[in-house]
Scaffold this motif. Structure first.
Motif, PDB file in Angstrom:
ATOM      1  N   ASP A   7      -2.018  -4.533  -4.344  1.00 16.74           N
ATOM      2  CA  ASP A   7      -2.993  -3.912  -3.458  1.00 16.74           C
ATOM      3  C   ASP A   7      -2.370  -3.546  -2.119  1.00 16.74           C
ATOM      4  OD1 ASP A   7      -4.951  -4.094  -5.355  1.00 16.74           O
ATOM      5  OD2 ASP A   7      -5.795  -5.959  -4.591  1.00 16.74           O
ATOM      6  N   ASP A   8      -1.519  -4.445  -1.580  1.00 18.87           N
ATOM      7  CA  ASP A   8      -0.840  -4.142  -0.322  1.00 18.87           C
ATOM      8  C   ASP A   8       0.042  -2.905  -0.466  1.00 18.87           C
ATOM      9  OD1 ASP A   8      -2.019  -6.284   0.909  1.00 18.87           O
ATOM     10  OD2 ASP A   8      -0.254  -7.589   0.805  1.00 18.87           O
ATOM     11  N   LYS A   9       0.765  -2.833  -1.549  1.00 16.28           N
ATOM     12  CA  LYS A   9       1.652  -1.689  -1.779  1.00 16.28           C
ATOM     13  C   LYS A   9       0.844  -0.402  -1.913  1.00 16.28           C
ATOM     14  CE  LYS A   9       5.745  -0.034  -2.567  1.00 16.28           C
ATOM     15  NZ  LYS A   9       6.666   0.105  -1.464  1.00 16.28           N
ATOM     16  N   ARG A  10      -0.256  -0.482  -2.627  1.00 12.38           N
ATOM     17  CA  ARG A  10      -1.110   0.700  -2.802  1.00 12.38           C
ATOM     18  C   ARG A  10      -1.679   1.166  -1.460  1.00 12.38           C
ATOM     19  NH1 ARG A  10      -6.018  -0.162  -6.359  1.00 12.38           N
ATOM     20  NH2 ARG A  10      -7.285   0.507  -4.656  1.00 12.38           N
ATOM     21  N   ILE A  11      -2.098   0.219  -0.642  1.00 17.76           N
ATOM     22  CA  ILE A  11      -2.640   0.567   0.674  1.00 17.76           C
ATOM     23  C   ILE A  11      -1.557   1.207   1.536  1.00 17.76           C
ATOM     24  CG2 ILE A  11      -3.498  -0.427   2.835  1.00 17.76           C
ATOM     25  CD1 ILE A  11      -5.173  -2.345   1.121  1.00 17.76           C
ATOM     26  N   GLU A  12      -0.334   0.677   1.498  1.00 17.64           N
ATOM     27  CA  GLU A  12       0.769   1.262   2.255  1.00 17.64           C
ATOM     28  C   GLU A  12       1.052   2.692   1.802  1.00 17.64           C
ATOM     29  OE1 GLU A  12       4.303  -1.113   2.242  1.00 17.64           O
ATOM     30  OE2 GLU A  12       3.182  -2.935   2.740  1.00 17.64           O
ATOM     31  N   ILE A  13       1.025   2.924   0.510  1.00 20.34           N
ATOM     32  CA  ILE A  13       1.273   4.269  -0.024  1.00 20.34           C
ATOM     33  C   ILE A  13       0.173   5.224   0.424  1.00 20.34           C
ATOM     34  CG2 ILE A  13       1.342   5.631  -2.157  1.00 20.34           C
ATOM     35  CD1 ILE A  13       2.804   3.219  -3.434  1.00 20.34           C
ATOM     36  N   ILE A  14      -1.073   4.774   0.360  1.00 13.96           N
ATOM     37  CA  ILE A  14      -2.193   5.623   0.775  1.00 13.96           C
ATOM     38  C   ILE A  14      -2.080   5.954   2.261  1.00 13.96           C
ATOM     39  CG2 ILE A  14      -4.694   5.683   1.118  1.00 13.96           C
ATOM     40  CD1 ILE A  14      -4.931   4.078  -1.510  1.00 13.96           C
ATOM     41  N   MET A  15      -1.745   4.952   3.089  1.00 11.88           N
ATOM     42  CA  MET A  15      -1.627   5.198   4.527  1.00 11.88           C
ATOM     43  C   MET A  15      -0.460   6.141   4.830  1.00 11.88           C
ATOM     44  SD  MET A  15      -2.804   1.858   6.641  1.00 11.88           S
ATOM     45  CE  MET A  15      -1.697   0.675   5.939  1.00 11.88           C
ATOM     46  N   GLY A  16       0.641   5.993   4.125  1.00 14.72           N
ATOM     47  CA  GLY A  16       1.769   6.906   4.315  1.00 14.72           C
ATOM     48  C   GLY A  16       1.402   8.332   3.944  1.00 14.72           C
ATOM     49  N   ASN A  17       0.714   8.483   2.826  1.00 21.21           N
ATOM     50  CA  ASN A  17       0.266   9.819   2.406  1.00 21.21           C
ATOM     51  C   ASN A  17      -0.745  10.396   3.384  1.00 21.21           C
ATOM     52  OD1 ASN A  17       1.906   9.877   0.157  1.00 21.21           O
ATOM     53  ND2 ASN A  17       0.347   9.014  -1.193  1.00 21.21           N
ATOM     54  N   LEU A  18      -1.608   9.537   3.916  1.00 16.70           N
ATOM     55  CA  LEU A  18      -2.596   9.979   4.902  1.00 16.70           C
ATOM     56  C   LEU A  18      -1.905  10.536   6.147  1.00 16.70           C
ATOM     57  CD1 LEU A  18      -5.621  10.004   5.802  1.00 16.70           C
ATOM     58  CD2 LEU A  18      -5.182   7.755   6.790  1.00 16.70           C
ATOM     59  N   LEU A  19      -0.893   9.832   6.624  1.00 14.43           N
ATOM     60  CA  LEU A  19      -0.162  10.311   7.800  1.00 14.43           C
ATOM     61  C   LEU A  19       0.584  11.618   7.504  1.00 14.43           C
ATOM     62  CD1 LEU A  19       1.281   6.991   9.242  1.00 14.43           C
ATOM     63  CD2 LEU A  19      -0.499   8.420  10.226  1.00 14.43           C
ATOM     64  N   ILE A  93      -8.417   3.250  11.362  1.00  8.73           N
ATOM     65  CA  ILE A  93      -9.709   2.959  10.720  1.00  8.73           C
ATOM     66  C   ILE A  93      -9.480   2.530   9.274  1.00  8.73           C
ATOM     67  CG2 ILE A  93     -11.877   4.010   9.945  1.00  8.73           C
ATOM     68  CD1 ILE A  93     -11.735   5.738  12.529  1.00  8.73           C
ATOM     69  N   PHE A  94      -8.579   3.224   8.586  1.00  8.78           N
ATOM     70  CA  PHE A  94      -8.266   2.853   7.206  1.00  8.78           C
ATOM     71  C   PHE A  94      -7.655   1.448   7.149  1.00  8.78           C
ATOM     72  CE2 PHE A  94      -5.630   2.786   3.387  1.00  8.78           C
ATOM     73  CZ  PHE A  94      -6.567   3.162   2.440  1.00  8.78           C
ATOM     74  N   SER A  95      -6.832   1.100   8.142  1.00 10.17           N
ATOM     75  CA  SER A  95      -6.243  -0.239   8.196  1.00 10.17           C
ATOM     76  C   SER A  95      -7.318  -1.304   8.363  1.00 10.17           C
ATOM     77  CB  SER A  95      -5.248  -0.343   9.359  1.00 10.17           C
ATOM     78  OG  SER A  95      -4.166   0.507   9.173  1.00 10.17           O
ATOM     79  N   ILE A  96      -8.293  -1.025   9.213  1.00  9.63           N
ATOM     80  CA  ILE A  96      -9.398  -1.977   9.404  1.00  9.63           C
ATOM     81  C   ILE A  96     -10.121  -2.204   8.091  1.00  9.63           C
ATOM     82  CG2 ILE A  96     -11.630  -2.334  10.540  1.00  9.63           C
ATOM     83  CD1 ILE A  96     -10.456  -0.792  12.955  1.00  9.63           C
ATOM     84  N   ILE A  97     -10.414  -1.129   7.385  1.00 13.56           N
ATOM     85  CA  ILE A  97     -11.099  -1.244   6.091  1.00 13.56           C
ATOM     86  C   ILE A  97     -10.241  -2.040   5.108  1.00 13.56           C
ATOM     87  CG2 ILE A  97     -11.950   0.071   4.102  1.00 13.56           C
ATOM     88  CD1 ILE A  97     -12.694   2.297   6.153  1.00 13.56           C
TER      89      ILE A  97
END
Length: 123
Positions: A7-19, A93-97
């Motif tokens: 889950d941590d890895k998936r969140i990191e990938i999503i945040m990287g793609n978001l940026l 905001i995504f990090s908070i979620i």
């Protein structure tokens, strides 16, 4: 423990793609606005004798959106810059979620304080 790492890895990938997406989209909007502005005003002679501040349509969010939708080059550029500024805010905001979903309330609270500080600075 294994599931949390995934889950941590998936969140990191999503945040990287978001940026990446936010920066790419804002660059695309700024370039589009620049081409429109140069097409409309590229041959104009600058007037350096008098100083004129930014027009109201470039300083208020509603005016920026309205005039950008009307095809005004400088407003489109300004909108692209607003997108660039909002990209890290959306990431926060995504990090908070993400922290709330992981039930890591300390990091969620710290990140919320960072978001509040940035918002106070902006407004």
């Amino acid at each position: 423990m294994e599931k949390k790492m995934i889950d941590d890895k998936r969140i990191e990938i999503i945040m990287g793609n978001l940026l990446r997406f936010g920066v790419f989209l804002s660059a695309l909007v700024v370039c589009t606005g620049s081409f429109i502005y140069l097409f409309q005003h590229g041959s104009a002679t600058p007037q350096y004798r008098t100083f004129e501040g930014e027009p109201k349509r470039l300083t208020e969010l509603h005016s920026i959106l309205t005039s950008a939708l009307n095809g005004r080059g400088r407003s489109i550029i300004q909108f692209g810059l607003l997108l660039l500024i909002s990209t890290p805010i959306v990431r926060i905001i995504f990090s908070i979620i993400g922290f709330i979903m992981e039930r890591d309330l300390l990091y969620a609270l710290i990140t919320l304080v960072v978001l509040a500080t940035i918002m106070v600075g902006l407004f």
